[in-house]
Design an enzyme around this catalytic site. Structure first.
Site, mmCIF file in Angstrom:
data_model
loop_
_atom_site.group_PDB
_atom_site.id
_atom_site.type_symbol
_atom_site.label_atom_id
_atom_site.label_comp_id
_atom_site.label_asym_id
_atom_site.label_seq_id
_atom_site.Cartn_x
_atom_site.Cartn_y
_atom_site.Cartn_z
ATOM 1 N N PHE A 150 0.805 -1.223 0.000
ATOM 2 C CA PHE A 150 0.000 0.000 0.000
ATOM 3 C C PHE A 150 0.834 1.268 0.000
ATOM 4 O O PHE A 150 0.356 2.328 -0.395
ATOM 5 C CB PHE A 150 -0.928 0.022 1.222
ATOM 6 C CG PHE A 150 -0.232 0.285 2.542
ATOM 7 C CD1 PHE A 150 0.117 1.574 2.931
ATOM 8 C CD2 PHE A 150 0.070 -0.755 3.413
ATOM 9 C CE1 PHE A 150 0.755 1.826 4.139
ATOM 10 C CE2 PHE A 150 0.700 -0.521 4.625
ATOM 11 C CZ PHE A 150 1.054 0.773 4.989
ATOM 12 N N LYS A 174 -1.390 -7.744 -8.688
ATOM 13 C CA LYS A 174 -2.325 -7.733 -7.558
ATOM 14 C C LYS A 174 -1.854 -6.631 -6.623
ATOM 15 O O LYS A 174 -0.991 -6.836 -5.786
ATOM 16 C CB LYS A 174 -2.329 -9.089 -6.847
ATOM 17 C CG LYS A 174 -3.643 -9.423 -6.101
ATOM 18 C CD LYS A 174 -4.086 -8.401 -5.059
ATOM 19 C CE LYS A 174 -3.303 -8.516 -3.778
ATOM 20 N NZ LYS A 174 -3.833 -7.567 -2.720
ATOM 21 N N GLU A 177 -5.149 -3.748 -1.701
ATOM 22 C CA GLU A 177 -6.570 -3.430 -1.690
ATOM 23 C C GLU A 177 -6.870 -2.149 -0.935
ATOM 24 O O GLU A 177 -8.000 -1.651 -0.989
ATOM 25 C CB GLU A 177 -7.365 -4.591 -1.072
ATOM 26 C CG GLU A 177 -7.153 -4.832 0.411
ATOM 27 C CD GLU A 177 -5.870 -5.586 0.755
ATOM 28 O OE1 GLU A 177 -5.698 -5.943 1.936
ATOM 29 O OE2 GLU A 177 -5.036 -5.801 -0.160
ATOM 30 N N SER A 227 5.803 -6.904 3.948
ATOM 31 C CA SER A 227 6.390 -7.212 5.249
ATOM 32 C C SER A 227 7.176 -8.518 5.198
ATOM 33 O O SER A 227 6.953 -9.364 4.317
ATOM 34 C CB SER A 227 5.286 -7.327 6.309
ATOM 35 O OG SER A 227 4.512 -8.493 6.081
ATOM 36 N N CYS A 282 9.746 1.321 3.415
ATOM 37 C CA CYS A 282 10.716 0.325 3.876
ATOM 38 C C CYS A 282 12.129 0.880 3.917
ATOM 39 O O CYS A 282 13.023 0.254 4.495
ATOM 40 C CB CYS A 282 10.665 -0.915 2.992
ATOM 41 S SG CYS A 282 11.263 -0.656 1.304
ATOM 42 N N GLU A 383 9.455 -3.753 12.965
ATOM 43 C CA GLU A 383 9.272 -2.713 11.952
ATOM 44 C C GLU A 383 7.947 -2.015 12.252
ATOM 45 O O GLU A 383 6.878 -2.611 12.102
ATOM 46 C CB GLU A 383 9.254 -3.310 10.547
ATOM 47 C CG GLU A 383 9.112 -2.236 9.466
ATOM 48 C CD GLU A 383 8.956 -2.812 8.073
ATOM 49 O OE1 GLU A 383 9.441 -2.180 7.117
ATOM 50 O OE2 GLU A 383 8.344 -3.880 7.926
#
Length: 500
Positions: A150, A174, A177, A227, A282, A383
């Site tokens: 995201f 993909k 969402e 992640s 990240c 994280e």
């Protein structure tokens, strides 16, 4: 009326047929603005089938045709960058200037793909034996998939698909969402640029869609950014189904500040790298390691700068930092700060009570700064993916380096110093895939590959750059002999072929 984001399959919008939808919120208001269709197994299969059908011709198309389309796409993307940035801001929450920067970094990889002809050149050795030549070529894989996060809904997909389709593959994306609209707009621009139907497809959804892509027999490779736990799952599952995998995971990026560093520059860098995009990246610096006696002064300089950051809606030009993506994520980030003191941290700034007038239902959190953080604290070990900066103390360079190398993550790191010898040692000795020397966010340019070490990367290939080309192609070696008409028949020889 709530908008609906549907799939993009075979060059056109495909309305969701599963009956399952997910909410998309405006993080600045907390309002649900959009519903996104979640794909069923059948809908994923339809996207893969469209990509497989398109590969029959796209995989045989000329490099000139592929790059010509990508050049047109680049021009369209450049012309619509403000529009795509606005979609990102509306669904992710990051400020418009940050969203524009994301599109610009994606454009770098489109530039690379436009020049893919150089990277796809093969090799030729002549006369390796009498009238024998050997050549090496690279060919596309077929249908490949990308599963993206995201935090960069435009940039990370563009780290994948331009190179994949330039190499002759077809692509199924993909996206997250949580902020799906940018992916569909990119699909429309690719179609406008002349990309044949089925070469690029988008399916939205959750674990159902992801798992089907990981196990589908016609998907040859999977790229992932997200992640560490999910990256490990993607790598294990897709590999078990015989696929090539590059799965980029999480991070806990450290910045080592030596006593000789320019502390104003280091403080500027720490604030920019820790709190930009609300820490939802990240490559954010989430841990500063202050060496020697500079810690107190450095923390004070960071605090002074952090307190001046203006937090507000991403579409407000005066805002420097926006909200977090969801309410649940906001609560998770806040929990690390709320429990920090009990774990031995000194809470210098606590942003958990922050709100914005007129937008009280937004997913707001302010700047948090934790000092003298022990390595046992959850705020250090996990994280966080939010605007929380931990400061740790070390007496020597060696102690600071050992602390960094003990982390299970190895994505990016930085050193701030005026000492070239110390910087050289650091870049060789630190266990991370990307290193900055007086550069806090060392994201490589498009023609160098991006990727970490240890629990920050699963698979052998980094993303984009030369590694990207190698990931989306496979090598083939051809050995050729063209006999001279004057040659006598060679006869049968059962021994090992001779090269002389």
């Amino acid at each position: 009326m709530t908008n609906i984001v549907n799939h993009w399959i075979g060059g056109k919008t495909a309305e969701g047929a599963s009956g399952t939808y997910g909410p998309v919120t405006n993080p600045a208001t907390g309002e649900v603005t959009t519903k996104v269709a979640f794909a069923s197994v059948d809908e994923v299969d339809a996207a893969v089938a469209a990509a497989k059908e398109a590969y029959l011709t796209w995989g045989q198309s000329s490099l000139a045709q592929r790059t010509s389309i990508l050049f047109k796409f680049r021009a369209l993307l450049d012309a619509h960058r403000d529009e795509i940035a606005a979609l990102i801001t509306a669904e992710h929450g990051k400020v418009h200037s940050d969203a524009l920067g994301e599109v610009a970094r994606g454009l770098e990889i489109v530039d690379l793909a436009c020049g893919i002809t150089v990277q796809l050149k093969g090799e030729l050795s002549t006369q390796v034996a009498t009238r024998v030549d050997v050549s090496s070529i690279r060919q596309p894989l077929g249908v490949v998939a990308g599963i993206t996060p995201f935090n960069f809904p435009a940039m990370v997909p563009m780290w994948m698909f331009p190179i994949a389709i330039a190499c002759g593959n077809t692509f199924v994306l993909k996206p997250s969402e949580k902020d799906p609209s940018a992916a569909n707009r990119i699909a429309e621009l690719l179609a406008e640029a002349g990309l044949p139907d089925g070469v690029f497809n988008v399916v939205h959804g959750d674990k159902v869609a992801v798992d089907r892509l990981l196990e589908h027999p016609d998907v040859q490779a999977v790229s992932f950014v997200g992640s560490t736990p999910i990256a490990r799952y993607i790598h294990t599952t897709a590999s078990a189904h015989g696929k090539r995998v590059q799965a980029l995971g999480g991070a806990k990026n450290h910045m080592l500040v030596l006593p000789d560093a320019d502390l104003d520059a280091a403080a500027d860098a720490a604030v920019s790298a820790a709190y930009g995009s609300a820490g939802e990246r990240c490559m954010a610096i989430s841990a500063v390691v202050a060496v020697g006696a500079v810690g107190d002064e450095l923390v004070e300089k960071i605090r002074e700068r952090a307190e001046k950051i203006k937090i507000g809606p991403g579409d407000d030009p005066t805002s420097e930092m926006g909200p977090l993506i969801t309410k649940a994520h906001r609560e998770k980030v806040a929990s690390y700060v709320e429990g920090a003191a009990a774990e031995g941290c000194e809470v210098v700034l606590d942003g958990t009570g922050y709100t914005v007038d007129g937008h009280e239902d937004g997913h707001w959190i302010g700047i948090s700064l934790l000092d003298r953080v022990p390595t046992t604290a959850k705020a250090y070990r996990d994280e966080i993916f939010g605007p929380v900066l931990c400061v740790l103390r070390a007496e020597t360079y060696e102690e600071g380096l050992a602390l960094i190398n003990a982390s299970p993550f190895g994505n990016g790191t930085a050193i701030f110093t005026r000492d070239g010898g110390a910087a050289r040692r650091f870049q060789l000795e630190v266990e991370a895939g990307m290193v900055g020397v007086n550069v806090p966010i060392p994201v490589p340019v498009g023609y160098h590959s991006f990727g970490g070490w240890k629990d920050s990367l699963f698979g052998d290939h980094h993303i984009y750059g030369n590694d990207g080309t190698h990931f989306y192609t496979r090598g083939k070696v051809v050995t050729t002999r063209w006999p001279d008409p004057a040659d006598a028949p060679a006869g049968v020889a059962l021994g090992f072929p001779r090269n002389h």
